[in-house]
Design an enzyme around this catalytic site. Structure first.
Site, mmCIF file in Angstrom:
data_model
loop_
_atom_site.group_PDB
_atom_site.id
_atom_site.type_symbol
_atom_site.label_atom_id
_atom_site.label_comp_id
_atom_site.label_asym_id
_atom_site.label_seq_id
_atom_site.Cartn_x
_atom_site.Cartn_y
_atom_site.Cartn_z
ATOM 1 N N THR A 94 0.815 -1.222 0.000
ATOM 2 C CA THR A 94 0.000 0.000 0.000
ATOM 3 C C THR A 94 0.852 1.277 0.000
ATOM 4 O O THR A 94 1.881 1.340 0.674
ATOM 5 C CB THR A 94 -0.935 -0.024 1.230
ATOM 6 O OG1 THR A 94 -1.636 -1.277 1.228
ATOM 7 C CG2 THR A 94 -1.938 1.104 1.213
ATOM 8 N N GLU A 95 0.377 2.269 -0.759
ATOM 9 C CA GLU A 95 1.046 3.584 -0.825
ATOM 10 C C GLU A 95 -0.013 4.669 -0.641
ATOM 11 O O GLU A 95 -1.210 4.396 -0.777
ATOM 12 C CB GLU A 95 1.706 3.757 -2.197
ATOM 13 C CG GLU A 95 2.772 2.724 -2.468
ATOM 14 C CD GLU A 95 3.478 2.935 -3.803
ATOM 15 O OE1 GLU A 95 3.121 3.888 -4.538
ATOM 16 O OE2 GLU A 95 4.383 2.143 -4.092
ATOM 17 N N ALA A 128 -2.067 4.401 -3.658
ATOM 18 C CA ALA A 128 -2.329 3.061 -4.196
ATOM 19 C C ALA A 128 -2.691 2.095 -3.080
ATOM 20 O O ALA A 128 -1.825 1.654 -2.324
ATOM 21 C CB ALA A 128 -1.097 2.534 -4.938
ATOM 22 N N GLY A 129 -3.990 1.824 -2.950
ATOM 23 C CA GLY A 129 -4.462 0.859 -1.951
ATOM 24 C C GLY A 129 -5.085 -0.293 -2.690
ATOM 25 O O GLY A 129 -4.405 -1.229 -3.138
ATOM 26 N N GLU A 184 -5.635 -6.803 3.351
ATOM 27 C CA GLU A 184 -5.528 -7.890 2.358
ATOM 28 C C GLU A 184 -6.718 -7.927 1.397
ATOM 29 O O GLU A 184 -7.271 -8.985 1.098
ATOM 30 C CB GLU A 184 -5.308 -9.230 3.050
ATOM 31 C CG GLU A 184 -4.016 -9.178 3.838
ATOM 32 C CD GLU A 184 -3.377 -10.497 4.069
ATOM 33 O OE1 GLU A 184 -3.556 -11.420 3.261
ATOM 34 O OE2 GLU A 184 -2.691 -10.598 5.095
HETATM 35 C C1 LIG Z 1 -4.382 -1.891 10.251
HETATM 36 C C2 LIG Z 1 -3.995 -2.027 8.813
HETATM 37 C C3 LIG Z 1 -2.937 -2.857 8.471
HETATM 38 C C4 LIG Z 1 -2.537 -2.965 7.134
HETATM 39 N N1 LIG Z 1 -1.463 -3.752 6.814
HETATM 40 C C5 LIG Z 1 -0.964 -3.719 5.551
HETATM 41 C C6 LIG Z 1 0.257 -4.381 5.228
HETATM 42 O O1 LIG Z 1 0.874 -5.066 6.048
HETATM 43 N N2 LIG Z 1 0.767 -4.240 3.962
HETATM 44 C C7 LIG Z 1 0.114 -3.506 3.013
HETATM 45 O O2 LIG Z 1 0.620 -3.418 1.895
HETATM 46 N N3 LIG Z 1 -1.068 -2.889 3.284
HETATM 47 C C8 LIG Z 1 -1.611 -2.976 4.518
HETATM 48 N N4 LIG Z 1 -2.791 -2.315 4.822
HETATM 49 C C9 LIG Z 1 -3.456 -1.554 3.777
HETATM 50 C C10 LIG Z 1 -4.755 -2.177 3.315
HETATM 51 O O3 LIG Z 1 -4.496 -3.351 2.591
HETATM 52 C C11 LIG Z 1 -5.479 -1.096 2.504
HETATM 53 O O4 LIG Z 1 -5.936 -0.114 3.422
HETATM 54 C C12 LIG Z 1 -6.622 -1.644 1.708
HETATM 55 O O5 LIG Z 1 -6.129 -2.427 0.666
HETATM 56 C C13 LIG Z 1 -7.512 -0.540 1.113
HETATM 57 O O6 LIG Z 1 -6.749 0.397 0.423
HETATM 58 P P1 LIG Z 1 -6.940 1.965 0.720
HETATM 59 O O7 LIG Z 1 -6.739 2.163 2.165
HETATM 60 O O8 LIG Z 1 -6.070 2.760 -0.181
HETATM 61 O O9 LIG Z 1 -8.449 2.256 0.385
HETATM 62 P P2 LIG Z 1 -9.100 2.553 -1.068
HETATM 63 O O10 LIG Z 1 -8.546 1.625 -2.095
HETATM 64 O O11 LIG Z 1 -8.972 4.003 -1.340
HETATM 65 O O12 LIG Z 1 -10.584 2.157 -0.779
HETATM 66 C C14 LIG Z 1 -11.505 3.001 -0.077
HETATM 67 C C15 LIG Z 1 -12.885 2.372 -0.204
HETATM 68 O O13 LIG Z 1 -13.277 2.267 -1.595
HETATM 69 C C16 LIG Z 1 -13.599 0.921 -1.928
HETATM 70 N N5 LIG Z 1 -13.157 0.623 -3.295
HETATM 71 C C17 LIG Z 1 -11.947 0.872 -3.845
HETATM 72 N N6 LIG Z 1 -11.906 0.418 -5.116
HETATM 73 C C18 LIG Z 1 -13.121 -0.132 -5.377
HETATM 74 C C19 LIG Z 1 -13.705 -0.772 -6.514
HETATM 75 N N7 LIG Z 1 -13.016 -0.952 -7.647
HETATM 76 N N8 LIG Z 1 -14.982 -1.204 -6.412
HETATM 77 C C20 LIG Z 1 -15.695 -1.033 -5.265
HETATM 78 N N9 LIG Z 1 -15.194 -0.438 -4.160
HETATM 79 C C21 LIG Z 1 -13.925 0.014 -4.206
HETATM 80 C C22 LIG Z 1 -12.829 0.089 -0.917
HETATM 81 O O14 LIG Z 1 -13.403 -1.189 -0.755
HETATM 82 C C23 LIG Z 1 -12.947 0.944 0.345
HETATM 83 O O15 LIG Z 1 -14.193 0.725 0.937
HETATM 84 C C24 LIG Z 1 -3.240 -2.234 6.124
HETATM 85 C C25 LIG Z 1 -4.323 -1.425 6.483
HETATM 86 C C26 LIG Z 1 -4.710 -1.313 7.794
HETATM 87 C C27 LIG Z 1 -5.859 -0.414 8.137
#
Ligand SMILES: Cc1cc2nc3c(=O)[nH]c(=O)nc-3n(C[C@H](O)[C@H](O)[C@H](O)COP(=O)(O)OP(=O)(O)OC[C@H]3O[C@@H](n4cnc5c(N)ncnc54)[C@H](O)[C@@H]3O)c2cc1C
Length: 422
Positions: A142-143, A146-147, A399
């Site tokens: 994650t960045e 870029a999530g 995940e």
């Molecule tokens: C406590 C914690 C631990 C974590 N640990 C790790 C780790 O070890 N390594 C790592 O790399 N990451 C980690 N993460 C990151 C986590 O995987 C991301 O937060 C997650 O993938 C969502 O990305 P984002 O936060 O950018 O949200 P966004 O991608 O911006 O999403 C925001 C909302 O929009 C929805 N959404 C986005 N795209 C779509 C779509 N195409 N269709 C429908 N809905 C959509 C999402 O479901 C969410 O509800 C962690 C996060 C937390 C909170």
């Protein structure tokens, strides 16, 4: 072929021991670790490390290791490594899911190495988890920009041909165990992070590779620790990489890009096929803790659930509790199917994401319902129920969020790729 629902003996024995760990070592400090966020539970970490060394369990992902000569005349028993892990993680999370996340042994970092590395790399990077000191690893996908959409990853890795090193630049956020993996602590061994970066930004996901970045690499710093709603015992770090140099051989997979394939990205996704059912198991451990709390309190109040009566003869609370049990059991069966497939070498991308979607929903709903049914007991900090309600939500976020895993499921069933269905 017959289907057995009995828990295999080694798993049953493991669960017996883990329940004691969960009750004695986890529940007893759960509240303190929630209130004193980022306090490190050294005694738990050291105990678990010693126990895992004694039993030969090293990194998070199990390795197929033949220790005895195979007797071809006897029917082969399928390996049960992932099933063992799913049960273990469920029980530890029943104890305290935030503490489970600080169990040493490599976590997501080791899982990424298991999924994407060569046998030599696995030997080199994973051996440390069986050594004297507890050691951590983490995975950085994650960045800030870029999530869910991993194609937006901006971190780059450029090969410096003069020194034969990769030069990595980028910002990673929300890295579970990022601090314990990268910041020196004399009680811990030298950890690493697996950083997903692009070796060719014009190639999109085909250019993505994982890189093992060792603790102590110049240019790598932990810039922030998140303060969170739940799992507060687990450190969630932001990590900056500025001209961080790693040896050529630390790239996981091919160092060149084949533009028509998405091999690099598929390696990243293979990590999640392995770990999503395990994340699901952790959420269900939390939900089981909440459900059992409700059942105990009802029993103390003289309320017994009258199983076997027609639904219209049951009280509302009986129906609610039975529905919670159904949700929990059905979600658990999906986890077991996904890990059984992993153990038997069957592609499980569909089942893995399904189990995570279901467990994300169930752990959120069951803990919420438990708080609701218990009223003030569920809202008070005197009990751990309100904490489990907060802890459970993460199951549906990391995940791959619930929405993203639903997309993965739909693509698998309909035969669409990421471009057609997003
Ligand atoms: C406590 C914690 C631990 C974590 N640990 C790790 C780790 O070890 N390594 C790592 O790399 N990451 C980690 N993460 C990151 C986590 O995987 C991301 O937060 C997650 O993938 C969502 O990305 P984002 O936060 O950018 O949200 P966004 O991608 O911006 O999403 C925001 C909302 O929009 C929805 N959404 C986005 N795209 C779509 C779509 N195409 N269709 C429908 N809905 C959509 C999402 O479901 C969410 O509800 C962690 C996060 C937390 C909170």
């Amino acid at each position: 072929m017959s289907i057995e629902f009995e828990i295999p003996k080694p798993i049953a024995q493991q669960q017996f021991v883990l329940k004691t760990v969960a009750e004695e070592m986890m529940r007893s400090v759960s509240r303190q670790l929630d209130e004193e966020e980022h306090l490190i539970p050294y005694s738990y970490i050291e105990f678990m490390h010693a126990a895992m060394r004694a039993t030969g369990a090293g990194s998070l992902a199990p390795r197929a290791k033949a220790t005895k000569e195979v007797d071809e005349s006897k029917p082969k028993r399928p390996p049960i490594g992932y099933q063992l892990l799913a049960h273990m993680l469920e029980m530890l999370s029943w104890g305290d899911v935030g503490m489970y996340l600080v169990t040493p042994g490599g976590g997501l970092g080791a899982a990424a190495v298991e999924a994407a590395a060569s046998p030599e790399q696995k030997q080199k990077f994973l051996a440390r988890f069986g050594e004297e000191k507890p050691t951590f690893a983490a995975m950085c996908m994650t960045e800030p920009g870029a999530g869910s959409d991993t194609s937006a990853i901006k971190t780059t890795a450029v090969l410096d041909e003069k020194t034969n090193e990769w030069v990595i630049n980028g910002e990673k956020i929300f890295v579970t165990a990022g601090h314990k993996s990268m910041i020196p602590d004399e009680k811990f061994g030298v950890g690493f992070i697996v950083v997903w970066a692009s070796i060719d930004p014009s190639a999109g996901r085909a250019g993505m590779r994982g890189f093992v970045v060792e603790a102590g690499t110049p240019g790598v710093s932990v810039t922030k620790l998140e303060h969170k709603l739940g799992i507060r015992a687990s450190d969630t770090a932001a990590i900056s990489l500025v001209d961080a140099r790693v040896p050529f051989e630390n790239v996981l997979g091919s160092p060149t890009v084949e533009k028509q394939t998405q091999k690099g990205f598929k390696k990243a996704m293979a990590t999640f096929d392995a770990t999503r059912p395990l994340v699901a198991a952790t959420g269900l451990g939390v939900a089981r803790a909440a459900l059992e709390f409700v059942q105990e309190k009802l029993t103390e109040s003289g309320i017994e659930i009258r199983y076997g009566l027609p639904r219209n003869k049951l009280t509302n609370i009986e129906r609610e509790v039975i529905d919670m049990e159904i949700m929990l059991r059905s979600a658990w069966l999906m986890v077991i199917k996904a890990v059984w497939m992993a153990d038997n070498g069957k592609p499980n991308a569909l089942e893995s994401s399904m189990s995570k979607v279901k467990a994300g929903d169930v752990s959120t709903k069951v803990t919420q319902k438990a708080v609701e049914l218990m009223g003030p007991l569920g809202y008070s900090r005197e009990f751990l129920l309100e904490k489990w309600f907060r802890d459970a939500k993460i199951t549906d976020i990391y995940e791959g969020t619930g929405q993203i895993n639903r997309l993965v499921v739909a693509r698998q069933i309909l035969g669409y790729g990421g471009k057609e269905l997003r």
